[in-house]
Scaffold this motif. Structure first.
Motif, PDB file in Angstrom:
ATOM      1  N   ALA A  58       8.897  -7.680   0.520  1.00  0.00           N
ATOM      2  CA  ALA A  58      10.112  -8.074  -0.190  1.00  0.00           C
ATOM      3  C   ALA A  58       9.957  -7.789  -1.674  1.00  0.00           C
ATOM      4  CB  ALA A  58      10.381  -9.557   0.039  1.00  0.00           C
ATOM      5  N   ARG A  59       8.785  -8.092  -2.164  1.00  0.00           N
ATOM      6  CA  ARG A  59       8.525  -7.858  -3.578  1.00  0.00           C
ATOM      7  C   ARG A  59       8.669  -6.366  -3.905  1.00  0.00           C
ATOM      8  NH1 ARG A  59       3.177 -10.445  -5.968  1.00  0.00           N
ATOM      9  NH2 ARG A  59       4.491 -12.297  -5.817  1.00  0.00           N
ATOM     10  N   ALA A  60       8.091  -5.568  -3.033  1.00  0.00           N
ATOM     11  CA  ALA A  60       8.140  -4.121  -3.263  1.00  0.00           C
ATOM     12  C   ALA A  60       9.581  -3.631  -3.250  1.00  0.00           C
ATOM     13  CB  ALA A  60       7.337  -3.391  -2.194  1.00  0.00           C
ATOM     14  N   ARG A  65       7.503  -1.717  -6.998  1.00  0.00           N
ATOM     15  CA  ARG A  65       6.034  -1.659  -7.075  1.00  0.00           C
ATOM     16  C   ARG A  65       5.439  -2.147  -5.765  1.00  0.00           C
ATOM     17  NH1 ARG A  65       5.838  -5.558 -10.816  1.00  0.00           N
ATOM     18  NH2 ARG A  65       7.838  -5.160 -11.806  1.00  0.00           N
ATOM     19  N   HIS A  66       4.711  -1.278  -5.098  1.00  0.00           N
ATOM     20  CA  HIS A  66       4.175  -1.656  -3.789  1.00  0.00           C
ATOM     21  C   HIS A  66       2.738  -2.130  -3.849  1.00  0.00           C
ATOM     22  CE1 HIS A  66       7.121   1.483  -3.492  1.00  0.00           C
ATOM     23  NE2 HIS A  66       7.430   1.123  -2.277  1.00  0.00           N
ATOM     24  N   GLY A  67       2.029  -1.679  -4.883  1.00  0.00           N
ATOM     25  CA  GLY A  67       0.616  -2.018  -4.931  1.00  0.00           C
ATOM     26  C   GLY A  67      -0.183  -1.210  -3.926  1.00  0.00           C
ATOM     27  N   ASN A  68       0.338  -0.050  -3.557  1.00  0.00           N
ATOM     28  CA  ASN A  68      -0.383   0.816  -2.628  1.00  0.00           C
ATOM     29  C   ASN A  68      -0.547   2.210  -3.217  1.00  0.00           C
ATOM     30  OD1 ASN A  68      -0.205  -1.268  -0.737  1.00  0.00           O
ATOM     31  ND2 ASN A  68       1.672  -0.449   0.151  1.00  0.00           N
ATOM     32  N   VAL A  69      -1.636   2.859  -2.835  1.00  0.00           N
ATOM     33  CA  VAL A  69      -1.774   4.273  -3.143  1.00  0.00           C
ATOM     34  C   VAL A  69      -2.231   4.974  -1.865  1.00  0.00           C
ATOM     35  CG1 VAL A  69      -2.405   3.866  -5.554  1.00  0.00           C
ATOM     36  CG2 VAL A  69      -4.189   4.085  -3.832  1.00  0.00           C
ATOM     37  N   ALA A  70      -2.041   6.273  -1.834  1.00  0.00           N
ATOM     38  CA  ALA A  70      -2.472   7.028  -0.656  1.00  0.00           C
ATOM     39  C   ALA A  70      -3.515   8.048  -1.066  1.00  0.00           C
ATOM     40  CB  ALA A  70      -1.290   7.732  -0.021  1.00  0.00           C
ATOM     41  N   LEU A  71      -4.444   8.268  -0.163  1.00  0.00           N
ATOM     42  CA  LEU A  71      -5.486   9.264  -0.388  1.00  0.00           C
ATOM     43  C   LEU A  71      -5.501  10.176   0.830  1.00  0.00           C
ATOM     44  CD1 LEU A  71      -8.033  10.440  -1.728  1.00  0.00           C
ATOM     45  CD2 LEU A  71      -9.343   8.587  -0.697  1.00  0.00           C
TER      46      LEU A  71
ATOM     47  N   ARG B 117      -5.000  -9.191   2.033  1.00  0.00           N
ATOM     48  CA  ARG B 117      -4.189  -8.230   1.303  1.00  0.00           C
ATOM     49  C   ARG B 117      -3.353  -7.381   2.248  1.00  0.00           C
ATOM     50  NH1 ARG B 117      -6.416  -7.782  -3.074  1.00  0.00           N
ATOM     51  NH2 ARG B 117      -8.213  -6.431  -3.354  1.00  0.00           N
ATOM     52  N   PHE B 118      -3.960  -7.032   3.364  1.00  0.00           N
ATOM     53  CA  PHE B 118      -3.278  -6.142   4.296  1.00  0.00           C
ATOM     54  C   PHE B 118      -2.252  -6.863   5.159  1.00  0.00           C
ATOM     55  CE2 PHE B 118      -7.318  -3.370   4.310  1.00  0.00           C
ATOM     56  CZ  PHE B 118      -6.810  -2.572   3.319  1.00  0.00           C
ATOM     57  N   THR B 119      -2.584  -8.080   5.545  1.00  0.00           N
ATOM     58  CA  THR B 119      -1.802  -8.770   6.565  1.00  0.00           C
ATOM     59  C   THR B 119      -0.295  -8.666   6.365  1.00  0.00           C
ATOM     60  OG1 THR B 119      -3.567 -10.299   7.124  1.00  0.00           O
ATOM     61  CG2 THR B 119      -1.343 -11.016   7.611  1.00  0.00           C
ATOM     62  N   GLY B 120       0.145  -8.848   5.140  1.00  0.00           N
ATOM     63  CA  GLY B 120       1.576  -8.838   4.886  1.00  0.00           C
ATOM     64  C   GLY B 120       2.252  -7.497   5.089  1.00  0.00           C
ATOM     65  N   GLN B 121       1.466  -6.432   5.148  1.00  0.00           N
ATOM     66  CA  GLN B 121       2.074  -5.113   5.199  1.00  0.00           C
ATOM     67  C   GLN B 121       1.814  -4.360   6.489  1.00  0.00           C
ATOM     68  OE1 GLN B 121       2.012  -2.898   1.458  1.00  0.00           O
ATOM     69  NE2 GLN B 121       0.220  -4.067   0.872  1.00  0.00           N
ATOM     70  N   VAL B 122       1.152  -4.993   7.423  1.00  0.00           N
ATOM     71  CA  VAL B 122       0.823  -4.273   8.650  1.00  0.00           C
ATOM     72  C   VAL B 122       1.277  -5.032   9.889  1.00  0.00           C
ATOM     73  CG1 VAL B 122      -1.219  -3.262   7.589  1.00  0.00           C
ATOM     74  CG2 VAL B 122      -1.419  -5.363   8.914  1.00  0.00           C
TER      75      VAL B 122
END
Lengths: 332, 332
Positions: A58-60, A65-71, B117-122
Motif C-alpha cells: 500500500a505504501r508503495a 517508493r517500493h524499497g526494492n531493487v532488481a539484480l 521484510r519479505f513477508t508483506g510482499q510475497v
DNA sequence: CGTTGACATGCAACCGGTTGCAGGCTTTAG
DNA sequence: CTAAAGCCTGCAACCGGTTGCATGTCAACG
C-alpha cells in the motif's frame, strides 16, 4: 506480542486503539517530527501491542517508493556471480532494501522479459554482464534508474572490472619466466570482458616481443578448456592465458591427460580467481573484484535514487595477477 | 510502440482510448471470458498502442496476490546454493513469479529480519538450510505458506536431500577397497545435513566392521579442511569422508603438503559434488541433487498457493556416490 | 488585548487497480 | 407477445497507506 491469527491489521485499528486519526498513525511512522512526541509514543505503543506492521504494498502504491531493487545476471551458477550477488544483497540490506534476483540464462529475450517483470516493482535495476543490445539498455534506463556491471554504455552509470591491468601483469610475468610464445584462450564473443582481455594480451605481448596465438573456447567451461588443449599445443606455445578459471581448469586437465607437467613444461594462467587456492596445483590467475563490483553497483544505484542526478558515472576497478603454482613452482 | 516518455499510463487512459469503463479494461486482462470478444480486442489494441502495462503494485494491493516469492539461503557464495537458487528461479519464471533473494549470513537474527521484510510482499517463502529455531519457523509458517529445504520440521512442507544414502555407499566403497579405519570430518553442528551424514557414516561403518573417528572442521571451508589434516592423520585412519567438497579440497591440499599421495596412500571422499570433475585429481564425492531440490521446493510452494491444502508433505531426494580419482586410480 | 504565526492534528482525495452489484439489452422459452 | 434467463458493461466501493490543505489551539508579539 505477536500472535498466530492471520488477521489483517491496518492503520485503522491502530488509529482506533490510539485514539487518533489514520493520518496520524501514518505520520508516527514516516514523519514523527510532525507530531508531538506524546502522540508518537501513544501510536507506537498501540502498534506494538497489536503487532501492527505497515503494509509495504500500500505504501508503495501511494508513494511510488517500493524499497526494492532488481539484480539480473546471465547465470547464477557461474561462480563469478555468487560473490557479486551476495555483496549486492548485503549492501541493499544495510539500507533496508529487498532484492529481486533474475537469471537471464544468457538470453537477451529472457533478460528483456525479466526487466519488464521487475520494472513495476522496483526503484532501480542492476544488470550484470548484460546480454542486451545498447539500444534496449538505453530504453530501460529511460524508465528506471539503471546501473550496469561489466558493460560499457556511455551515459549509463556503470561499474567495470578492468581485467586488462591484471592480464598485462600476467603477460609480463610469463615473459619474465622466459616464455616467448603464448596463447590466449578466448571466451564468448559477445562478452565485454573477453574483448578487453584479448586486447590486453595482444597489446602487452606485442610490447614485450612475445608471439601470441588466439584459440577460441567460445563457451567458458571446463569441457571447452579441455578440448581446446589440442589446438593450444599445435600452436607451439609454452603457456596459455585462459578467458576464465573454469576454462583454465579444463586446460589443466587436458594437459594432464597428455602427461604434460605444469608448470614445468607448460604454464597456465586463469582469470577471475573463482576457485581461490582450493585446487591442486593452485591456479595462477587474475583477481576479480566481483565483491567490490556488486557492492559498488548497489550503492551507486541507491545514491542515484536519492540524488536524482544523472551524471555519467564510470567506476573502474583494476585487477592484479595472483601468482600461484601453475606458472612457477613455489616453495612453501 | 513504446516510447521514451516517463509517463504514468493507467487503466484510465486505456479506458478512454477504448471507449469503455475502467472496470472493463481491468477485466479484459484478468477475466476476458466475462467480456465480449469484440470488447476484449478493442481494449487490448488500445493498450498495445499506448504501451500500457498493468501496475503490479496496485493489483497486489487489491487482490493480495503479488506474484512474488522469497528464497532465503545462509550463504549465496557457498557453491552448494547457486544451482539451487538458479533452479528455483527458473521454475518461478515459468509461472511468471518474481523471486526475492535473501542472504542470512548464517545468522538466525538476520534470517528473521529478512523474513519480516519479505513477508508483506510475497505470497510464500522458501527457507533453504534455515538456521532458525523450529518455533520461529512455525510462527512464520502460520503467516504465510512456507517451504523448507534441508530442514525437517513436522507439519511444514519440506524438501530434503538425503545424503545418507550416498554416504552409505561411500563407506561401502571404502570398505571394499580395503580400508579398515576411516575418519568423518564434520561440519557445522547446527546443520541438519551434517547430523545426517555423521550418523550415516557411524551406522554403516559399524555394520561393515570399520573403525570410525570424528574430526571437527566446524566451518565448512578449504582452510578448515587443510587444518584438519593433522588431526586426521593422528587417528591412524587411511581414508576420510568430508562434510563437503570444500573441506575435502582442503584436506587434499593438506595431504599434498605432507607429500602423501592420493589415492595411493590415503583416500578422500567429499560431499555435494559442487566442483564436478573440474579439479585434478578429480574428487570422489556424493551427488547433491540441489537443482532438483530448488525446483521441487518452488513447485511445491506454487502448488500450495493454488490448493490452499495444508497436508504434511515431506519430499525426499536420495543421493549416490560418484566415484572419481581420490579413492581409486582410474584409467581413462 | 487583538493579531500573527507556529505547531499539532484531522479531513478527504489520491495512488491504480479489482470486484460485487445492478441495470440494460438480447435471447430463449412459454 | 411476454416473461424469465443470460450476457455485457458500468458504477462505486474497496485494498491500506500517504499527503495537501484546512482547522483549531496556544504562545508570542506589537
Amino acid at each position: 506480542m505477536v500472535s498466530g491469527q492471520k488477521q489483517k491489521l491496518t492503520i485503522k485499528q491502530v488509529a482506533q486503539a490510539a485514539g487518533v486519526a489514520r493520518s496520524s498513525v501514518s505520520r508516527a511512522f514516516t514523519r514523527p517530527e510532525m507530531l508531538s512526541p506524546e502522540t508518537v509514543r501513544r501510536v507506537r505503543d498501540a502498534a506494538e501491542k497489536l503487532g501492527y506492521v505497515p503494509n509495504q504494498t500500500a505504501r508503495a502504491l501511494s508513494t511510488g517508493r517500493h524499497g526494492n531493487v532488481a539484480l539480473i545476471v546471465p547465470d547464477i551458477a557461474n561462480p563469478f556471480f555468487p560473490p557479486l550477488i551476495r555483496a549486492a544483497q548485503m549492501e541493499a540490506d544495510r539500507s533496508d532494501f529487498c532484492v529481486f534476483l533474475g537469471n537471464s540464462d544468457e538470453d537477451p529475450k529472457q533478460e528483456d522479459k525479466l526487466v519488464g517483470r521487475f520494472t513495476g516493482q522496483v526503484e532501480g535495476l542492476i544488470l550484470a554482464s548484460s546480454r542486451l543490445s545498447d539500444e534496449r539498455i538505453r530504453a530501460h534506463a529511460a524508465q528506471r534508474p539503471l546501473v550496469l556491471i561489466n558493460r560499457d554504455v556511455e551515459g549509463i552509470p556503470r561499474v567495470l572490472i578492468d581485467s586488462g591491468s591484471g592480464v598485462r601483469e600476467a603477460v609480463a610475468h610469463l615473459a619474465e619466466l622466459g616464455h616467448q610464445h603464448i596463447v590466449y584462450v578466448a571466451g564468448p564473443v559477445t562478452s565485454w570482458s573477453n574483448k578487453q582481455r584479448r586486447l590486453a594480451v595482444r597489446k602487452s605481448a606485442e610490447r614485450l616481443g612475445l608471439k601470441v596465438d588466439i584459440v577460441a573456447a567460445i563457451v567458458p567451461s571446463y569441457d571447452a578448456g579441455r578440448e581446446a588443449v589440442a589446438a593450444i599445443l599445435t600452436t607451439g606455445a609454452t603457456a596459455a592465458i585462459a578467458f576464465d578459471d573454469l576454462t583454465a581448469q579444463g586446460i589443466l586437465a587436458g594437459l594432464a591427460d597428455r602427461k604434460i607437467r605444469v608448470p614445468g613444461q607448460f604454464g597456465v594462467v586463469g582469470c577471475d580467481d573463482v576457485l581461490g587456492a582450493a585446487t591442486y596445483p593452485s591456479l595462477t590467475t587474475v583477481s576479480n573484484r566481483s565483491v567490490e563490483a556488486g557492492k559498488a553497483a548497489l550503492s551507486l544505484l541507491l545514491e542515484l535514487l536519492q540524488s536524482q542526478s544523472l551524471r555519467d558515472i564510470r567506476y573502474v576497478l583494476d585487477t592484479h595477477l595472483v601468482v600461484r603454482n601453475t606458472t612457477i613452482d613455489h616453495k612453501e
